[in-house]
Write an enzyme that holds these catalytic residues in place. Sequence first.
Site, PDB file in Angstrom:
ATOM      1  N   SER A 269      70.777 -22.526 -61.476  1.00  0.00           N
ATOM      2  CA  SER A 269      71.886 -23.255 -60.842  1.00  0.00           C
ATOM      3  C   SER A 269      71.344 -23.788 -59.523  1.00  0.00           C
ATOM      4  O   SER A 269      70.405 -23.219 -58.957  1.00  0.00           O
ATOM      5  CB  SER A 269      73.028 -22.284 -60.551  1.00  0.00           C
ATOM      6  OG  SER A 269      73.904 -22.836 -59.591  1.00  0.00           O
TER       7      SER A 269
ATOM      8  N   TYR B 197      76.489 -14.533 -56.930  1.00  0.00           N
ATOM      9  CA  TYR B 197      75.985 -15.426 -57.998  1.00  0.00           C
ATOM     10  C   TYR B 197      74.692 -16.090 -57.534  1.00  0.00           C
ATOM     11  O   TYR B 197      73.681 -16.092 -58.248  1.00  0.00           O
ATOM     12  CB  TYR B 197      77.053 -16.472 -58.309  1.00  0.00           C
ATOM     13  CG  TYR B 197      76.654 -17.539 -59.314  1.00  0.00           C
ATOM     14  CD1 TYR B 197      76.542 -17.246 -60.670  1.00  0.00           C
ATOM     15  CD2 TYR B 197      76.424 -18.860 -58.918  1.00  0.00           C
ATOM     16  CE1 TYR B 197      76.206 -18.233 -61.604  1.00  0.00           C
ATOM     17  CE2 TYR B 197      76.093 -19.849 -59.831  1.00  0.00           C
ATOM     18  CZ  TYR B 197      75.981 -19.534 -61.175  1.00  0.00           C
ATOM     19  OH  TYR B 197      75.642 -20.513 -62.078  1.00  0.00           O
TER      20      TYR B 197
HETATM   21  N1  LIG Z   1      79.200 -24.772 -65.515  1.00  0.00           N
HETATM   22  C1  LIG Z   1      78.597 -24.928 -64.330  1.00  0.00           C
HETATM   23  O1  LIG Z   1      79.149 -25.560 -63.409  1.00  0.00           O
HETATM   24  C2  LIG Z   1      77.216 -24.362 -64.120  1.00  0.00           C
HETATM   25  C3  LIG Z   1      76.492 -24.804 -63.005  1.00  0.00           C
HETATM   26  C4  LIG Z   1      75.218 -24.290 -62.767  1.00  0.00           C
HETATM   27  C5  LIG Z   1      74.685 -23.366 -63.642  1.00  0.00           C
HETATM   28  N2  LIG Z   1      75.402 -22.953 -64.734  1.00  0.00           N
HETATM   29  C6  LIG Z   1      74.791 -21.952 -65.616  1.00  0.00           C
HETATM   30  O2  LIG Z   1      74.821 -22.428 -66.939  1.00  0.00           O
HETATM   31  C7  LIG Z   1      74.821 -21.317 -67.844  1.00  0.00           C
HETATM   32  C8  LIG Z   1      75.873 -21.540 -68.909  1.00  0.00           C
HETATM   33  O3  LIG Z   1      77.144 -21.522 -68.297  1.00  0.00           O
HETATM   34  P1  LIG Z   1      78.410 -22.355 -68.825  1.00  0.00           P
HETATM   35  O4  LIG Z   1      78.864 -23.164 -67.690  1.00  0.00           O
HETATM   36  O5  LIG Z   1      78.153 -22.989 -70.119  1.00  0.00           O
HETATM   37  O6  LIG Z   1      79.470 -21.145 -68.965  1.00  0.00           O
HETATM   38  P2  LIG Z   1      80.372 -20.626 -70.156  1.00  0.00           P
HETATM   39  O7  LIG Z   1      81.002 -21.743 -70.882  1.00  0.00           O
HETATM   40  O8  LIG Z   1      81.261 -19.587 -69.552  1.00  0.00           O
HETATM   41  O9  LIG Z   1      79.318 -19.918 -71.100  1.00  0.00           O
HETATM   42  C9  LIG Z   1      78.699 -18.724 -70.734  1.00  0.00           C
HETATM   43  C10 LIG Z   1      78.092 -18.095 -71.963  1.00  0.00           C
HETATM   44  O10 LIG Z   1      77.455 -16.874 -71.574  1.00  0.00           O
HETATM   45  C11 LIG Z   1      77.826 -15.867 -72.491  1.00  0.00           C
HETATM   46  N3  LIG Z   1      77.781 -14.544 -71.878  1.00  0.00           N
HETATM   47  C12 LIG Z   1      78.412 -14.113 -70.750  1.00  0.00           C
HETATM   48  N4  LIG Z   1      78.153 -12.823 -70.550  1.00  0.00           N
HETATM   49  C13 LIG Z   1      77.331 -12.431 -71.563  1.00  0.00           C
HETATM   50  C14 LIG Z   1      76.729 -11.201 -71.911  1.00  0.00           C
HETATM   51  N5  LIG Z   1      76.909 -10.093 -71.182  1.00  0.00           N
HETATM   52  N6  LIG Z   1      75.951 -11.145 -73.018  1.00  0.00           N
HETATM   53  C15 LIG Z   1      75.777 -12.248 -73.777  1.00  0.00           C
HETATM   54  N7  LIG Z   1      76.306 -13.441 -73.493  1.00  0.00           N
HETATM   55  C16 LIG Z   1      77.093 -13.521 -72.405  1.00  0.00           C
HETATM   56  C17 LIG Z   1      79.248 -16.239 -72.933  1.00  0.00           C
HETATM   57  O11 LIG Z   1      79.536 -15.718 -74.218  1.00  0.00           O
HETATM   58  P3  LIG Z   1      80.401 -14.429 -74.570  1.00  0.00           P
HETATM   59  O12 LIG Z   1      81.515 -14.342 -73.573  1.00  0.00           O
HETATM   60  O13 LIG Z   1      80.854 -14.687 -75.972  1.00  0.00           O
HETATM   61  O14 LIG Z   1      79.450 -13.282 -74.496  1.00  0.00           O
HETATM   62  C18 LIG Z   1      79.128 -17.757 -73.036  1.00  0.00           C
HETATM   63  O15 LIG Z   1      78.618 -18.124 -74.284  1.00  0.00           O
HETATM   64  C19 LIG Z   1      75.054 -20.076 -66.977  1.00  0.00           C
HETATM   65  O16 LIG Z   1      73.833 -19.409 -66.772  1.00  0.00           O
HETATM   66  C20 LIG Z   1      75.562 -20.644 -65.669  1.00  0.00           C
HETATM   67  O17 LIG Z   1      75.272 -19.813 -64.571  1.00  0.00           O
HETATM   68  C21 LIG Z   1      76.647 -23.433 -64.992  1.00  0.00           C
END
Ligand SMILES: NC(=O)c1ccc[n+]([C@@H]2O[C@H](COP(=O)([O-])OP(=O)(O)OC[C@H]3O[C@@H](n4cnc5c(N)ncnc54)[C@H](OP(=O)(O)O)[C@@H]3O)[C@@H](O)[C@H]2O)c1
Length: 269
Positions: free
Chosen positions: A144, A157
């Site tokens: 991120s 975070y």
């Molecule tokens: N969206 C943003 O603005 C943003 C910005 C910068 C970076 N990111 C990064 O991008 C990545 C993806 O995030 P996203 O935005 O797509 O979020 P999201 O839609 O909430 O997806 C997160 C995923 O992580 C899985 N997860 C969470 N805890 C877990 C665990 N203990 N074991 C296995 N899987 C787990 C969730 O699945 P389950 O709940 O089914 O386990 C879900 O599939 C993350 O690393 C996040 O930090 C996101």
Amino acid sequence: MNKNIFQNKVIIITGASSGIGRELAIQLAEYNVSVVLVARNKEKLDEIVLLCKQKGSKAIAIKTDITDEEQCKNMIDSTIIKFGKIDILINNAGITMWAYFEEIKDFSISKKMMDVNYYGPLYCTKYALPYLKNVKGRIVNISSITGKTGVPTRSFYSASKHALNGFFDSLRIEIAISGVSVTMIYPGFVSSGIHSKALGPDGKPIGKNLLDYSKVMTPQKCARLIIKATAKRKRELVMTLKGKIGLLLKFILPNFVDKLAKKAIEKGK
Ligand SMILES: NC(=O)c1ccc[n+]([C@@H]2O[C@H](COP(=O)([O-])OP(=O)(O)OC[C@H]3O[C@@H](n4cnc5c(N)ncnc54)[C@H](OP(=O)(O)O)[C@@H]3O)[C@@H](O)[C@H]2O)c1
């Protein structure tokens, strides 16, 4: 992009049940690959397996909590039993927070951030690495922009993503000789499901999205850019122009960048 570039590759995507990971799975399925979809919600993963198969790729779902080392080992073992190799590991699963440090009543938030965002990728990498070395594979980590620079309301975070960067910057050097590449991805805001699940000051999900999603990157675009960077084995990708400019400015005007970060959180875009 050339559709043969990932042909017959075995690709593990953690956090594939929603948001960026889900979109990565669906888009990568267009490249005639075998995708291994990892998360805790098996029902959601099974739906995405079907979508990937409809696009002509092989796909399996492996229910895994990445905070549990044993489950990560089993996930890697199951991948090898099913597909015989691992070409690409995408450490995407993550959780976030939305709380000012002084408001926080429940310090377990900090441990949760580290367990999912730092230890999870470490465990998956540890067990996948011997197989990745066999094929000069690729490790892709979704960090991120907060992993490069601090942002208010994201202290734990940001710390977990800084830890992730430090670990993989070191590992990259250690394994360079094996031909395994490490790509770090630094998105800004993406309109995924993560923000309403963000942990608040009481350690519970805040339950609402505080961002203006019309002004931020979609998971579709984010996944497209990650796939391109993976294909090129890029060292790192800072996704937004704002992020790129901010990081350059940080060298000369760090206090100004702090103000930009504060404003971004207050405006929610
Ligand atoms: N969206 C943003 O603005 C943003 C910005 C910068 C970076 N990111 C990064 O991008 C990545 C993806 O995030 P996203 O935005 O797509 O979020 P999201 O839609 O909430 O997806 C997160 C995923 O992580 C899985 N997860 C969470 N805890 C877990 C665990 N203990 N074991 C296995 N899987 C787990 C969730 O699945 P389950 O709940 O089914 O386990 C879900 O599939 C993350 O690393 C996040 O930090 C996101």
